[in-house]
Design an enzyme around this catalytic site. Structure first.
Site, PDB file in Angstrom:
ATOM      1  N   ASP A  36       0.852  -1.189   0.000  1.00 52.88           N
ATOM      2  CA  ASP A  36       0.000   0.000   0.000  1.00 52.88           C
ATOM      3  C   ASP A  36       0.885   1.235   0.000  1.00 52.88           C
ATOM      4  O   ASP A  36       2.044   1.185   0.424  1.00 52.88           O
ATOM      5  CB  ASP A  36      -0.911   0.014   1.234  1.00 52.88           C
ATOM      6  CG  ASP A  36      -2.102   0.953   1.085  1.00 52.88           C
ATOM      7  OD1 ASP A  36      -3.157   0.490   0.612  1.00 52.88           O
ATOM      8  OD2 ASP A  36      -1.973   2.140   1.415  1.00 52.88           O
ATOM      9  N   VAL A  63       1.907   2.244  -6.813  1.00 53.36           N
ATOM     10  CA  VAL A  63       1.860   1.413  -8.021  1.00 53.36           C
ATOM     11  C   VAL A  63       2.029   2.221  -9.305  1.00 53.36           C
ATOM     12  O   VAL A  63       2.157   1.645 -10.385  1.00 53.36           O
ATOM     13  CB  VAL A  63       0.562   0.575  -8.086  1.00 53.36           C
ATOM     14  CG1 VAL A  63       0.503  -0.417  -6.936  1.00 53.36           C
ATOM     15  CG2 VAL A  63      -0.680   1.461  -8.109  1.00 53.36           C
ATOM     16  N   ASN A  89      -5.293  -4.705  -6.791  1.00 61.73           N
ATOM     17  CA  ASN A  89      -6.472  -4.082  -6.194  1.00 61.73           C
ATOM     18  C   ASN A  89      -6.386  -2.563  -6.129  1.00 61.73           C
ATOM     19  O   ASN A  89      -7.404  -1.884  -6.171  1.00 61.73           O
ATOM     20  CB  ASN A  89      -6.687  -4.642  -4.784  1.00 61.73           C
ATOM     21  CG  ASN A  89      -7.717  -3.854  -3.997  1.00 61.73           C
ATOM     22  OD1 ASN A  89      -8.919  -3.951  -4.230  1.00 61.73           O
ATOM     23  ND2 ASN A  89      -7.238  -3.033  -3.062  1.00 61.73           N
ATOM     24  N   TYR A 155     -11.414   7.226 -15.497  1.00 59.24           N
ATOM     25  CA  TYR A 155     -11.650   6.013 -14.714  1.00 59.24           C
ATOM     26  C   TYR A 155     -12.319   4.953 -15.583  1.00 59.24           C
ATOM     27  O   TYR A 155     -11.930   3.779 -15.564  1.00 59.24           O
ATOM     28  CB  TYR A 155     -12.515   6.332 -13.499  1.00 59.24           C
ATOM     29  CG  TYR A 155     -12.783   5.146 -12.600  1.00 59.24           C
ATOM     30  CD1 TYR A 155     -11.928   4.845 -11.550  1.00 59.24           C
ATOM     31  CD2 TYR A 155     -13.899   4.331 -12.788  1.00 59.24           C
ATOM     32  CE1 TYR A 155     -12.165   3.761 -10.718  1.00 59.24           C
ATOM     33  CE2 TYR A 155     -14.147   3.251 -11.969  1.00 59.24           C
ATOM     34  CZ  TYR A 155     -13.283   2.968 -10.922  1.00 59.24           C
ATOM     35  OH  TYR A 155     -13.529   1.887 -10.105  1.00 59.24           O
ATOM     36  N   LYS A 159     -10.583   1.270 -16.455  1.00 63.83           N
ATOM     37  CA  LYS A 159     -11.130  -0.020 -16.038  1.00 63.83           C
ATOM     38  C   LYS A 159     -11.542  -0.875 -17.232  1.00 63.83           C
ATOM     39  O   LYS A 159     -11.442  -2.107 -17.177  1.00 63.83           O
ATOM     40  CB  LYS A 159     -12.303   0.197 -15.079  1.00 63.83           C
ATOM     41  CG  LYS A 159     -11.890   0.811 -13.743  1.00 63.83           C
ATOM     42  CD  LYS A 159     -10.900  -0.077 -12.996  1.00 63.83           C
ATOM     43  CE  LYS A 159     -10.596   0.456 -11.608  1.00 63.83           C
ATOM     44  NZ  LYS A 159      -9.681  -0.430 -10.849  1.00 63.83           N
TER      45      LYS A 159
END
Length: 252
Positions: A36, A63, A89, A155, A159
């Site tokens: 994280d 990330v 995730n 977004y 995705k």
């Protein structure tokens, strides 16, 4: 235990769905690399896992940075000798900004975290999986990756790209015993809303136009059980699939 002695990397494990997945994986016997961007949060998750008798290590990683992803996987190899499962995730929202208003800065930030980071993590583990002739990749997508207006332009595009990447990898690497699937959650009670700042009024109105049809919001633990299924032998013949988990929202 469904994941006994498996080594799993979970990104965005400091809270929400990532935390729930990391905790459940450890309970089911996995050795977890919990990653994280927030050091305090992810260490608290690791402490919780260890207190319950599980095995876990914390890795601070953004990330969006390739070096952090490289280090994340290298730590897994150093600590536990291999990687068996990768759960991508980590992700952020995009302030519901529509295409006419999206800036290059916003677009690149969302893509770097939601899509490029996913690709880089997968790229890093694929040689490990190919050598082992086995491996599982689980990408946390969104119903925003299946439909056109559950968020802003960046977004939504990010995705959709993750889902396309999931299917591409699933087919092209199946012969190596590698499986790649995605989860498409609907409304889930997490803190991803904290990544929303000054939402675009027009974009938010459009994205929320179907919210009234949402029967309920889910819990992170409900998504974690799907990640457990996809990470375990129970789903050995499941590959290239996107599991929608939205309580029936998109069934209307």
């Amino acid at each position: 235990m469904k994941l006994k002695d498996k080594v799993a990397i979970v990104t965005g494990a400091g809270s929400g769905m990532g935390k729930a997945i990391a905790v459940l994986y450890a309970k089911e016997g996995a050795k977890v690399i919990a990653s994280d961007i927030n050091r305090e949060n992810v260490q608290a998750v690791v402490d919780e896992i260890k207190a319950a008798g599980g095995q876990a290590s914390a890795v601070v990683a953004n990330v969006a940075k390739e070096a952090d992803i490289e280090n994340m996987v290298d730590v897994a190899l150093k600590e536990y000798g291999t990687v068996d499962i990768l759960v991508n995730n980590a992700g952020i929202m995009d302030n519901f900004v529509p295409a006419a208003n999206v800036t290059d800065e916003l677009w690149e930030r969302v893509m770097s975290i939601n899509t490029t980071g996913v690709m880089r993590a997968i790229r890093k583990v694929l040689p490990i999986f190919q050598e082992k002739q086995s491996g599982v990749i689980i990408n946390n997508a969104s119903i925003g990756g299946l439909y056109g207006s559950r968020a802003g332009a960046a977004y939504t595009a990010s995705k959709h790209a993750v889902i396309g990447l999931t299917k591409n990898i699933a087919f092209q690497y199946a012969e190596f015993g590698i499986r790649c699937n995605a989860i498409a959650p609907g409304g889930v009670e997490t803190n991803i809303g904290s990544t929303i700042n000054n939402p675009d009024p027009f974009g938010m109105k459009k994205a929320m136009s179907g919210a009234e049809f949402n029967p309920k919001n889910g819990k992170p633990e409900e998504i974690a059980t799907i990640a457990l299924f996809l990470g375990s032998r129970d789903s050995d013949f499941v590959n290239g699939v996107v599991i929608t988990a939205d309580g029936g929202w998109t069934a209307y």
